[in-house]
Design an enzyme around this catalytic site. Sequence first.
Site, PDB file in Angstrom:
ATOM      1  N   ASP A  19      -1.350   8.195  -6.825  1.00  0.00           N
ATOM      2  CA  ASP A  19       0.007   7.689  -6.631  1.00  0.00           C
ATOM      3  C   ASP A  19       0.985   8.359  -7.580  1.00  0.00           C
ATOM      4  O   ASP A  19       2.092   8.754  -7.195  1.00  0.00           O
ATOM      5  CB  ASP A  19       0.041   6.177  -6.859  1.00  0.00           C
ATOM      6  N   GLY A  44       0.797  -1.224   0.000  1.00  0.00           N
ATOM      7  CA  GLY A  44       0.000   0.000   0.000  1.00  0.00           C
ATOM      8  C   GLY A  44       0.823   1.264   0.000  1.00  0.00           C
ATOM      9  O   GLY A  44       0.310   2.347   0.314  1.00  0.00           O
TER      10      GLY A  44
END
Length: 478
Positions: free
Chosen positions: A205, A158
């Site tokens: 991200d 993660g």
Amino acid sequence: MSEDQDIVKINDEISSQKADEKIKTKLGTLAAYFKSRFHRTPAFFVQVPGRVNLIGEHVDYCGYSVCPMAIEQHMLVAVCKTDEDVIQLTNVDDKYEDYCHDGFRRIRDSRLDEHSLGPTWYKYFLCGVKGALEVVPEPKAPKGILAAVWGNIPPNAGLSSSSALVSAALLATVHASQHKMSKEDMATLSAKAERYIGTQGGGMDQAIAFLGKAGSAKHIKFNPLRSHDVMLPKDAVFVIANSLADHNKASTSDYNQRVLECRLAAKVLAKKRNADWQSVNKLIDVQKLLNKSLKEMADIVMTDLHNEPYSITEIEQILGTESELLIKASNSAYNYQKLKLKQRALHVFQEADRVTAFRQTCERADLEGPERLVQLGKLMSASHVSLRSLYECSHPRIDALVQDAMSCGALGARLTGAGWGGCIVAITTTDRVEEFLVQLKKKFYENNEEAKMLDLSTLLFKTEPKQGAVIYYSELPV
């Protein structure tokens, strides 16, 4: 002042820089490895960080803002061009096999989402190359590239190891082509490129990978991509802890099913309110159509959607269509009889509201230090409860680790990343962090047989905001 007014758009390129002493030794080690495999010296290096998301989980693909920061752990890639029509890849970690793709430019036509045993590491690199070649003019693209990868972002935890690799490959290809692109454009293109592996991500991200700034977290908004520095309280310390439950979001349908549920929830909500549901693809679209606040949208969800899971047949009946959904039952990866629209939409609207509250809490001048940290902790803990109960993307080990963190004195803790495993992020204070680390190490890891075989410093560590993507040239000691 509106939420958008003071969000700064940065439109600069990633410049090349000489390595400082801290990174120079690592570059030398990677260069030596590169030379041992390819009998060449790398022309340059790219470094792309992982990230921890402080708050705002599973909302970016719904159009809402997030608050991540880049971390010290990173992907480092040594690169040089070759006259051969190939992509040759090697990884310092010998558990990842070498790979050669014949036909550098033919990667444009390759399928990367076909896999039987889950996505392999080099496919993420190929995603970045494929994305870059979509925008690099063909005459500028190199004939081929050689690349050696060295990463210390824990995989499937993660912390965005996969997205960092995609972004590093894209940056390496763009730079090797001497093509000019802004950080925002590379972030947007990298997000699109990762979808070639089959993951329908939202772009957080990649955005923090390129826009990250040492010393501050980022409040990132999308469509178009914009970012604002968020100065975290000076007495706050964020700690990352690994649950030791791995999950690769591209290897199962869990993540993409949540994307689907949110998309369908947006359409159903629009239809229920007599809005143009066919123009709606994201939950933020229906909010804008109805001109409601996030809290009002949460109330609408409670009124208009039922608790029981929807079937695809029921949704088609509500919308009065069979073809517009573009969802075919032949794709057995999705459970079309258990689409939890209410729970997913409620999480998204409430989580998006928590992101705004998190930033405002960091910036409020009227809050004393301790009270500010308490408020941030409450927001983080509320986020985890929602992710566990409404979004159902937690994991028993994650929940146990959050509980242990709180019992060891954290002011708040939550899963970070897609979920179903991976890491948590906890908030504590500068004067308590060392004791917190000792206590959590003892409580969660000490009697764990798996943890005993690993370097604990890679499982539990404090972190602070780091710089985004960098290109290095240096005098190589090889």
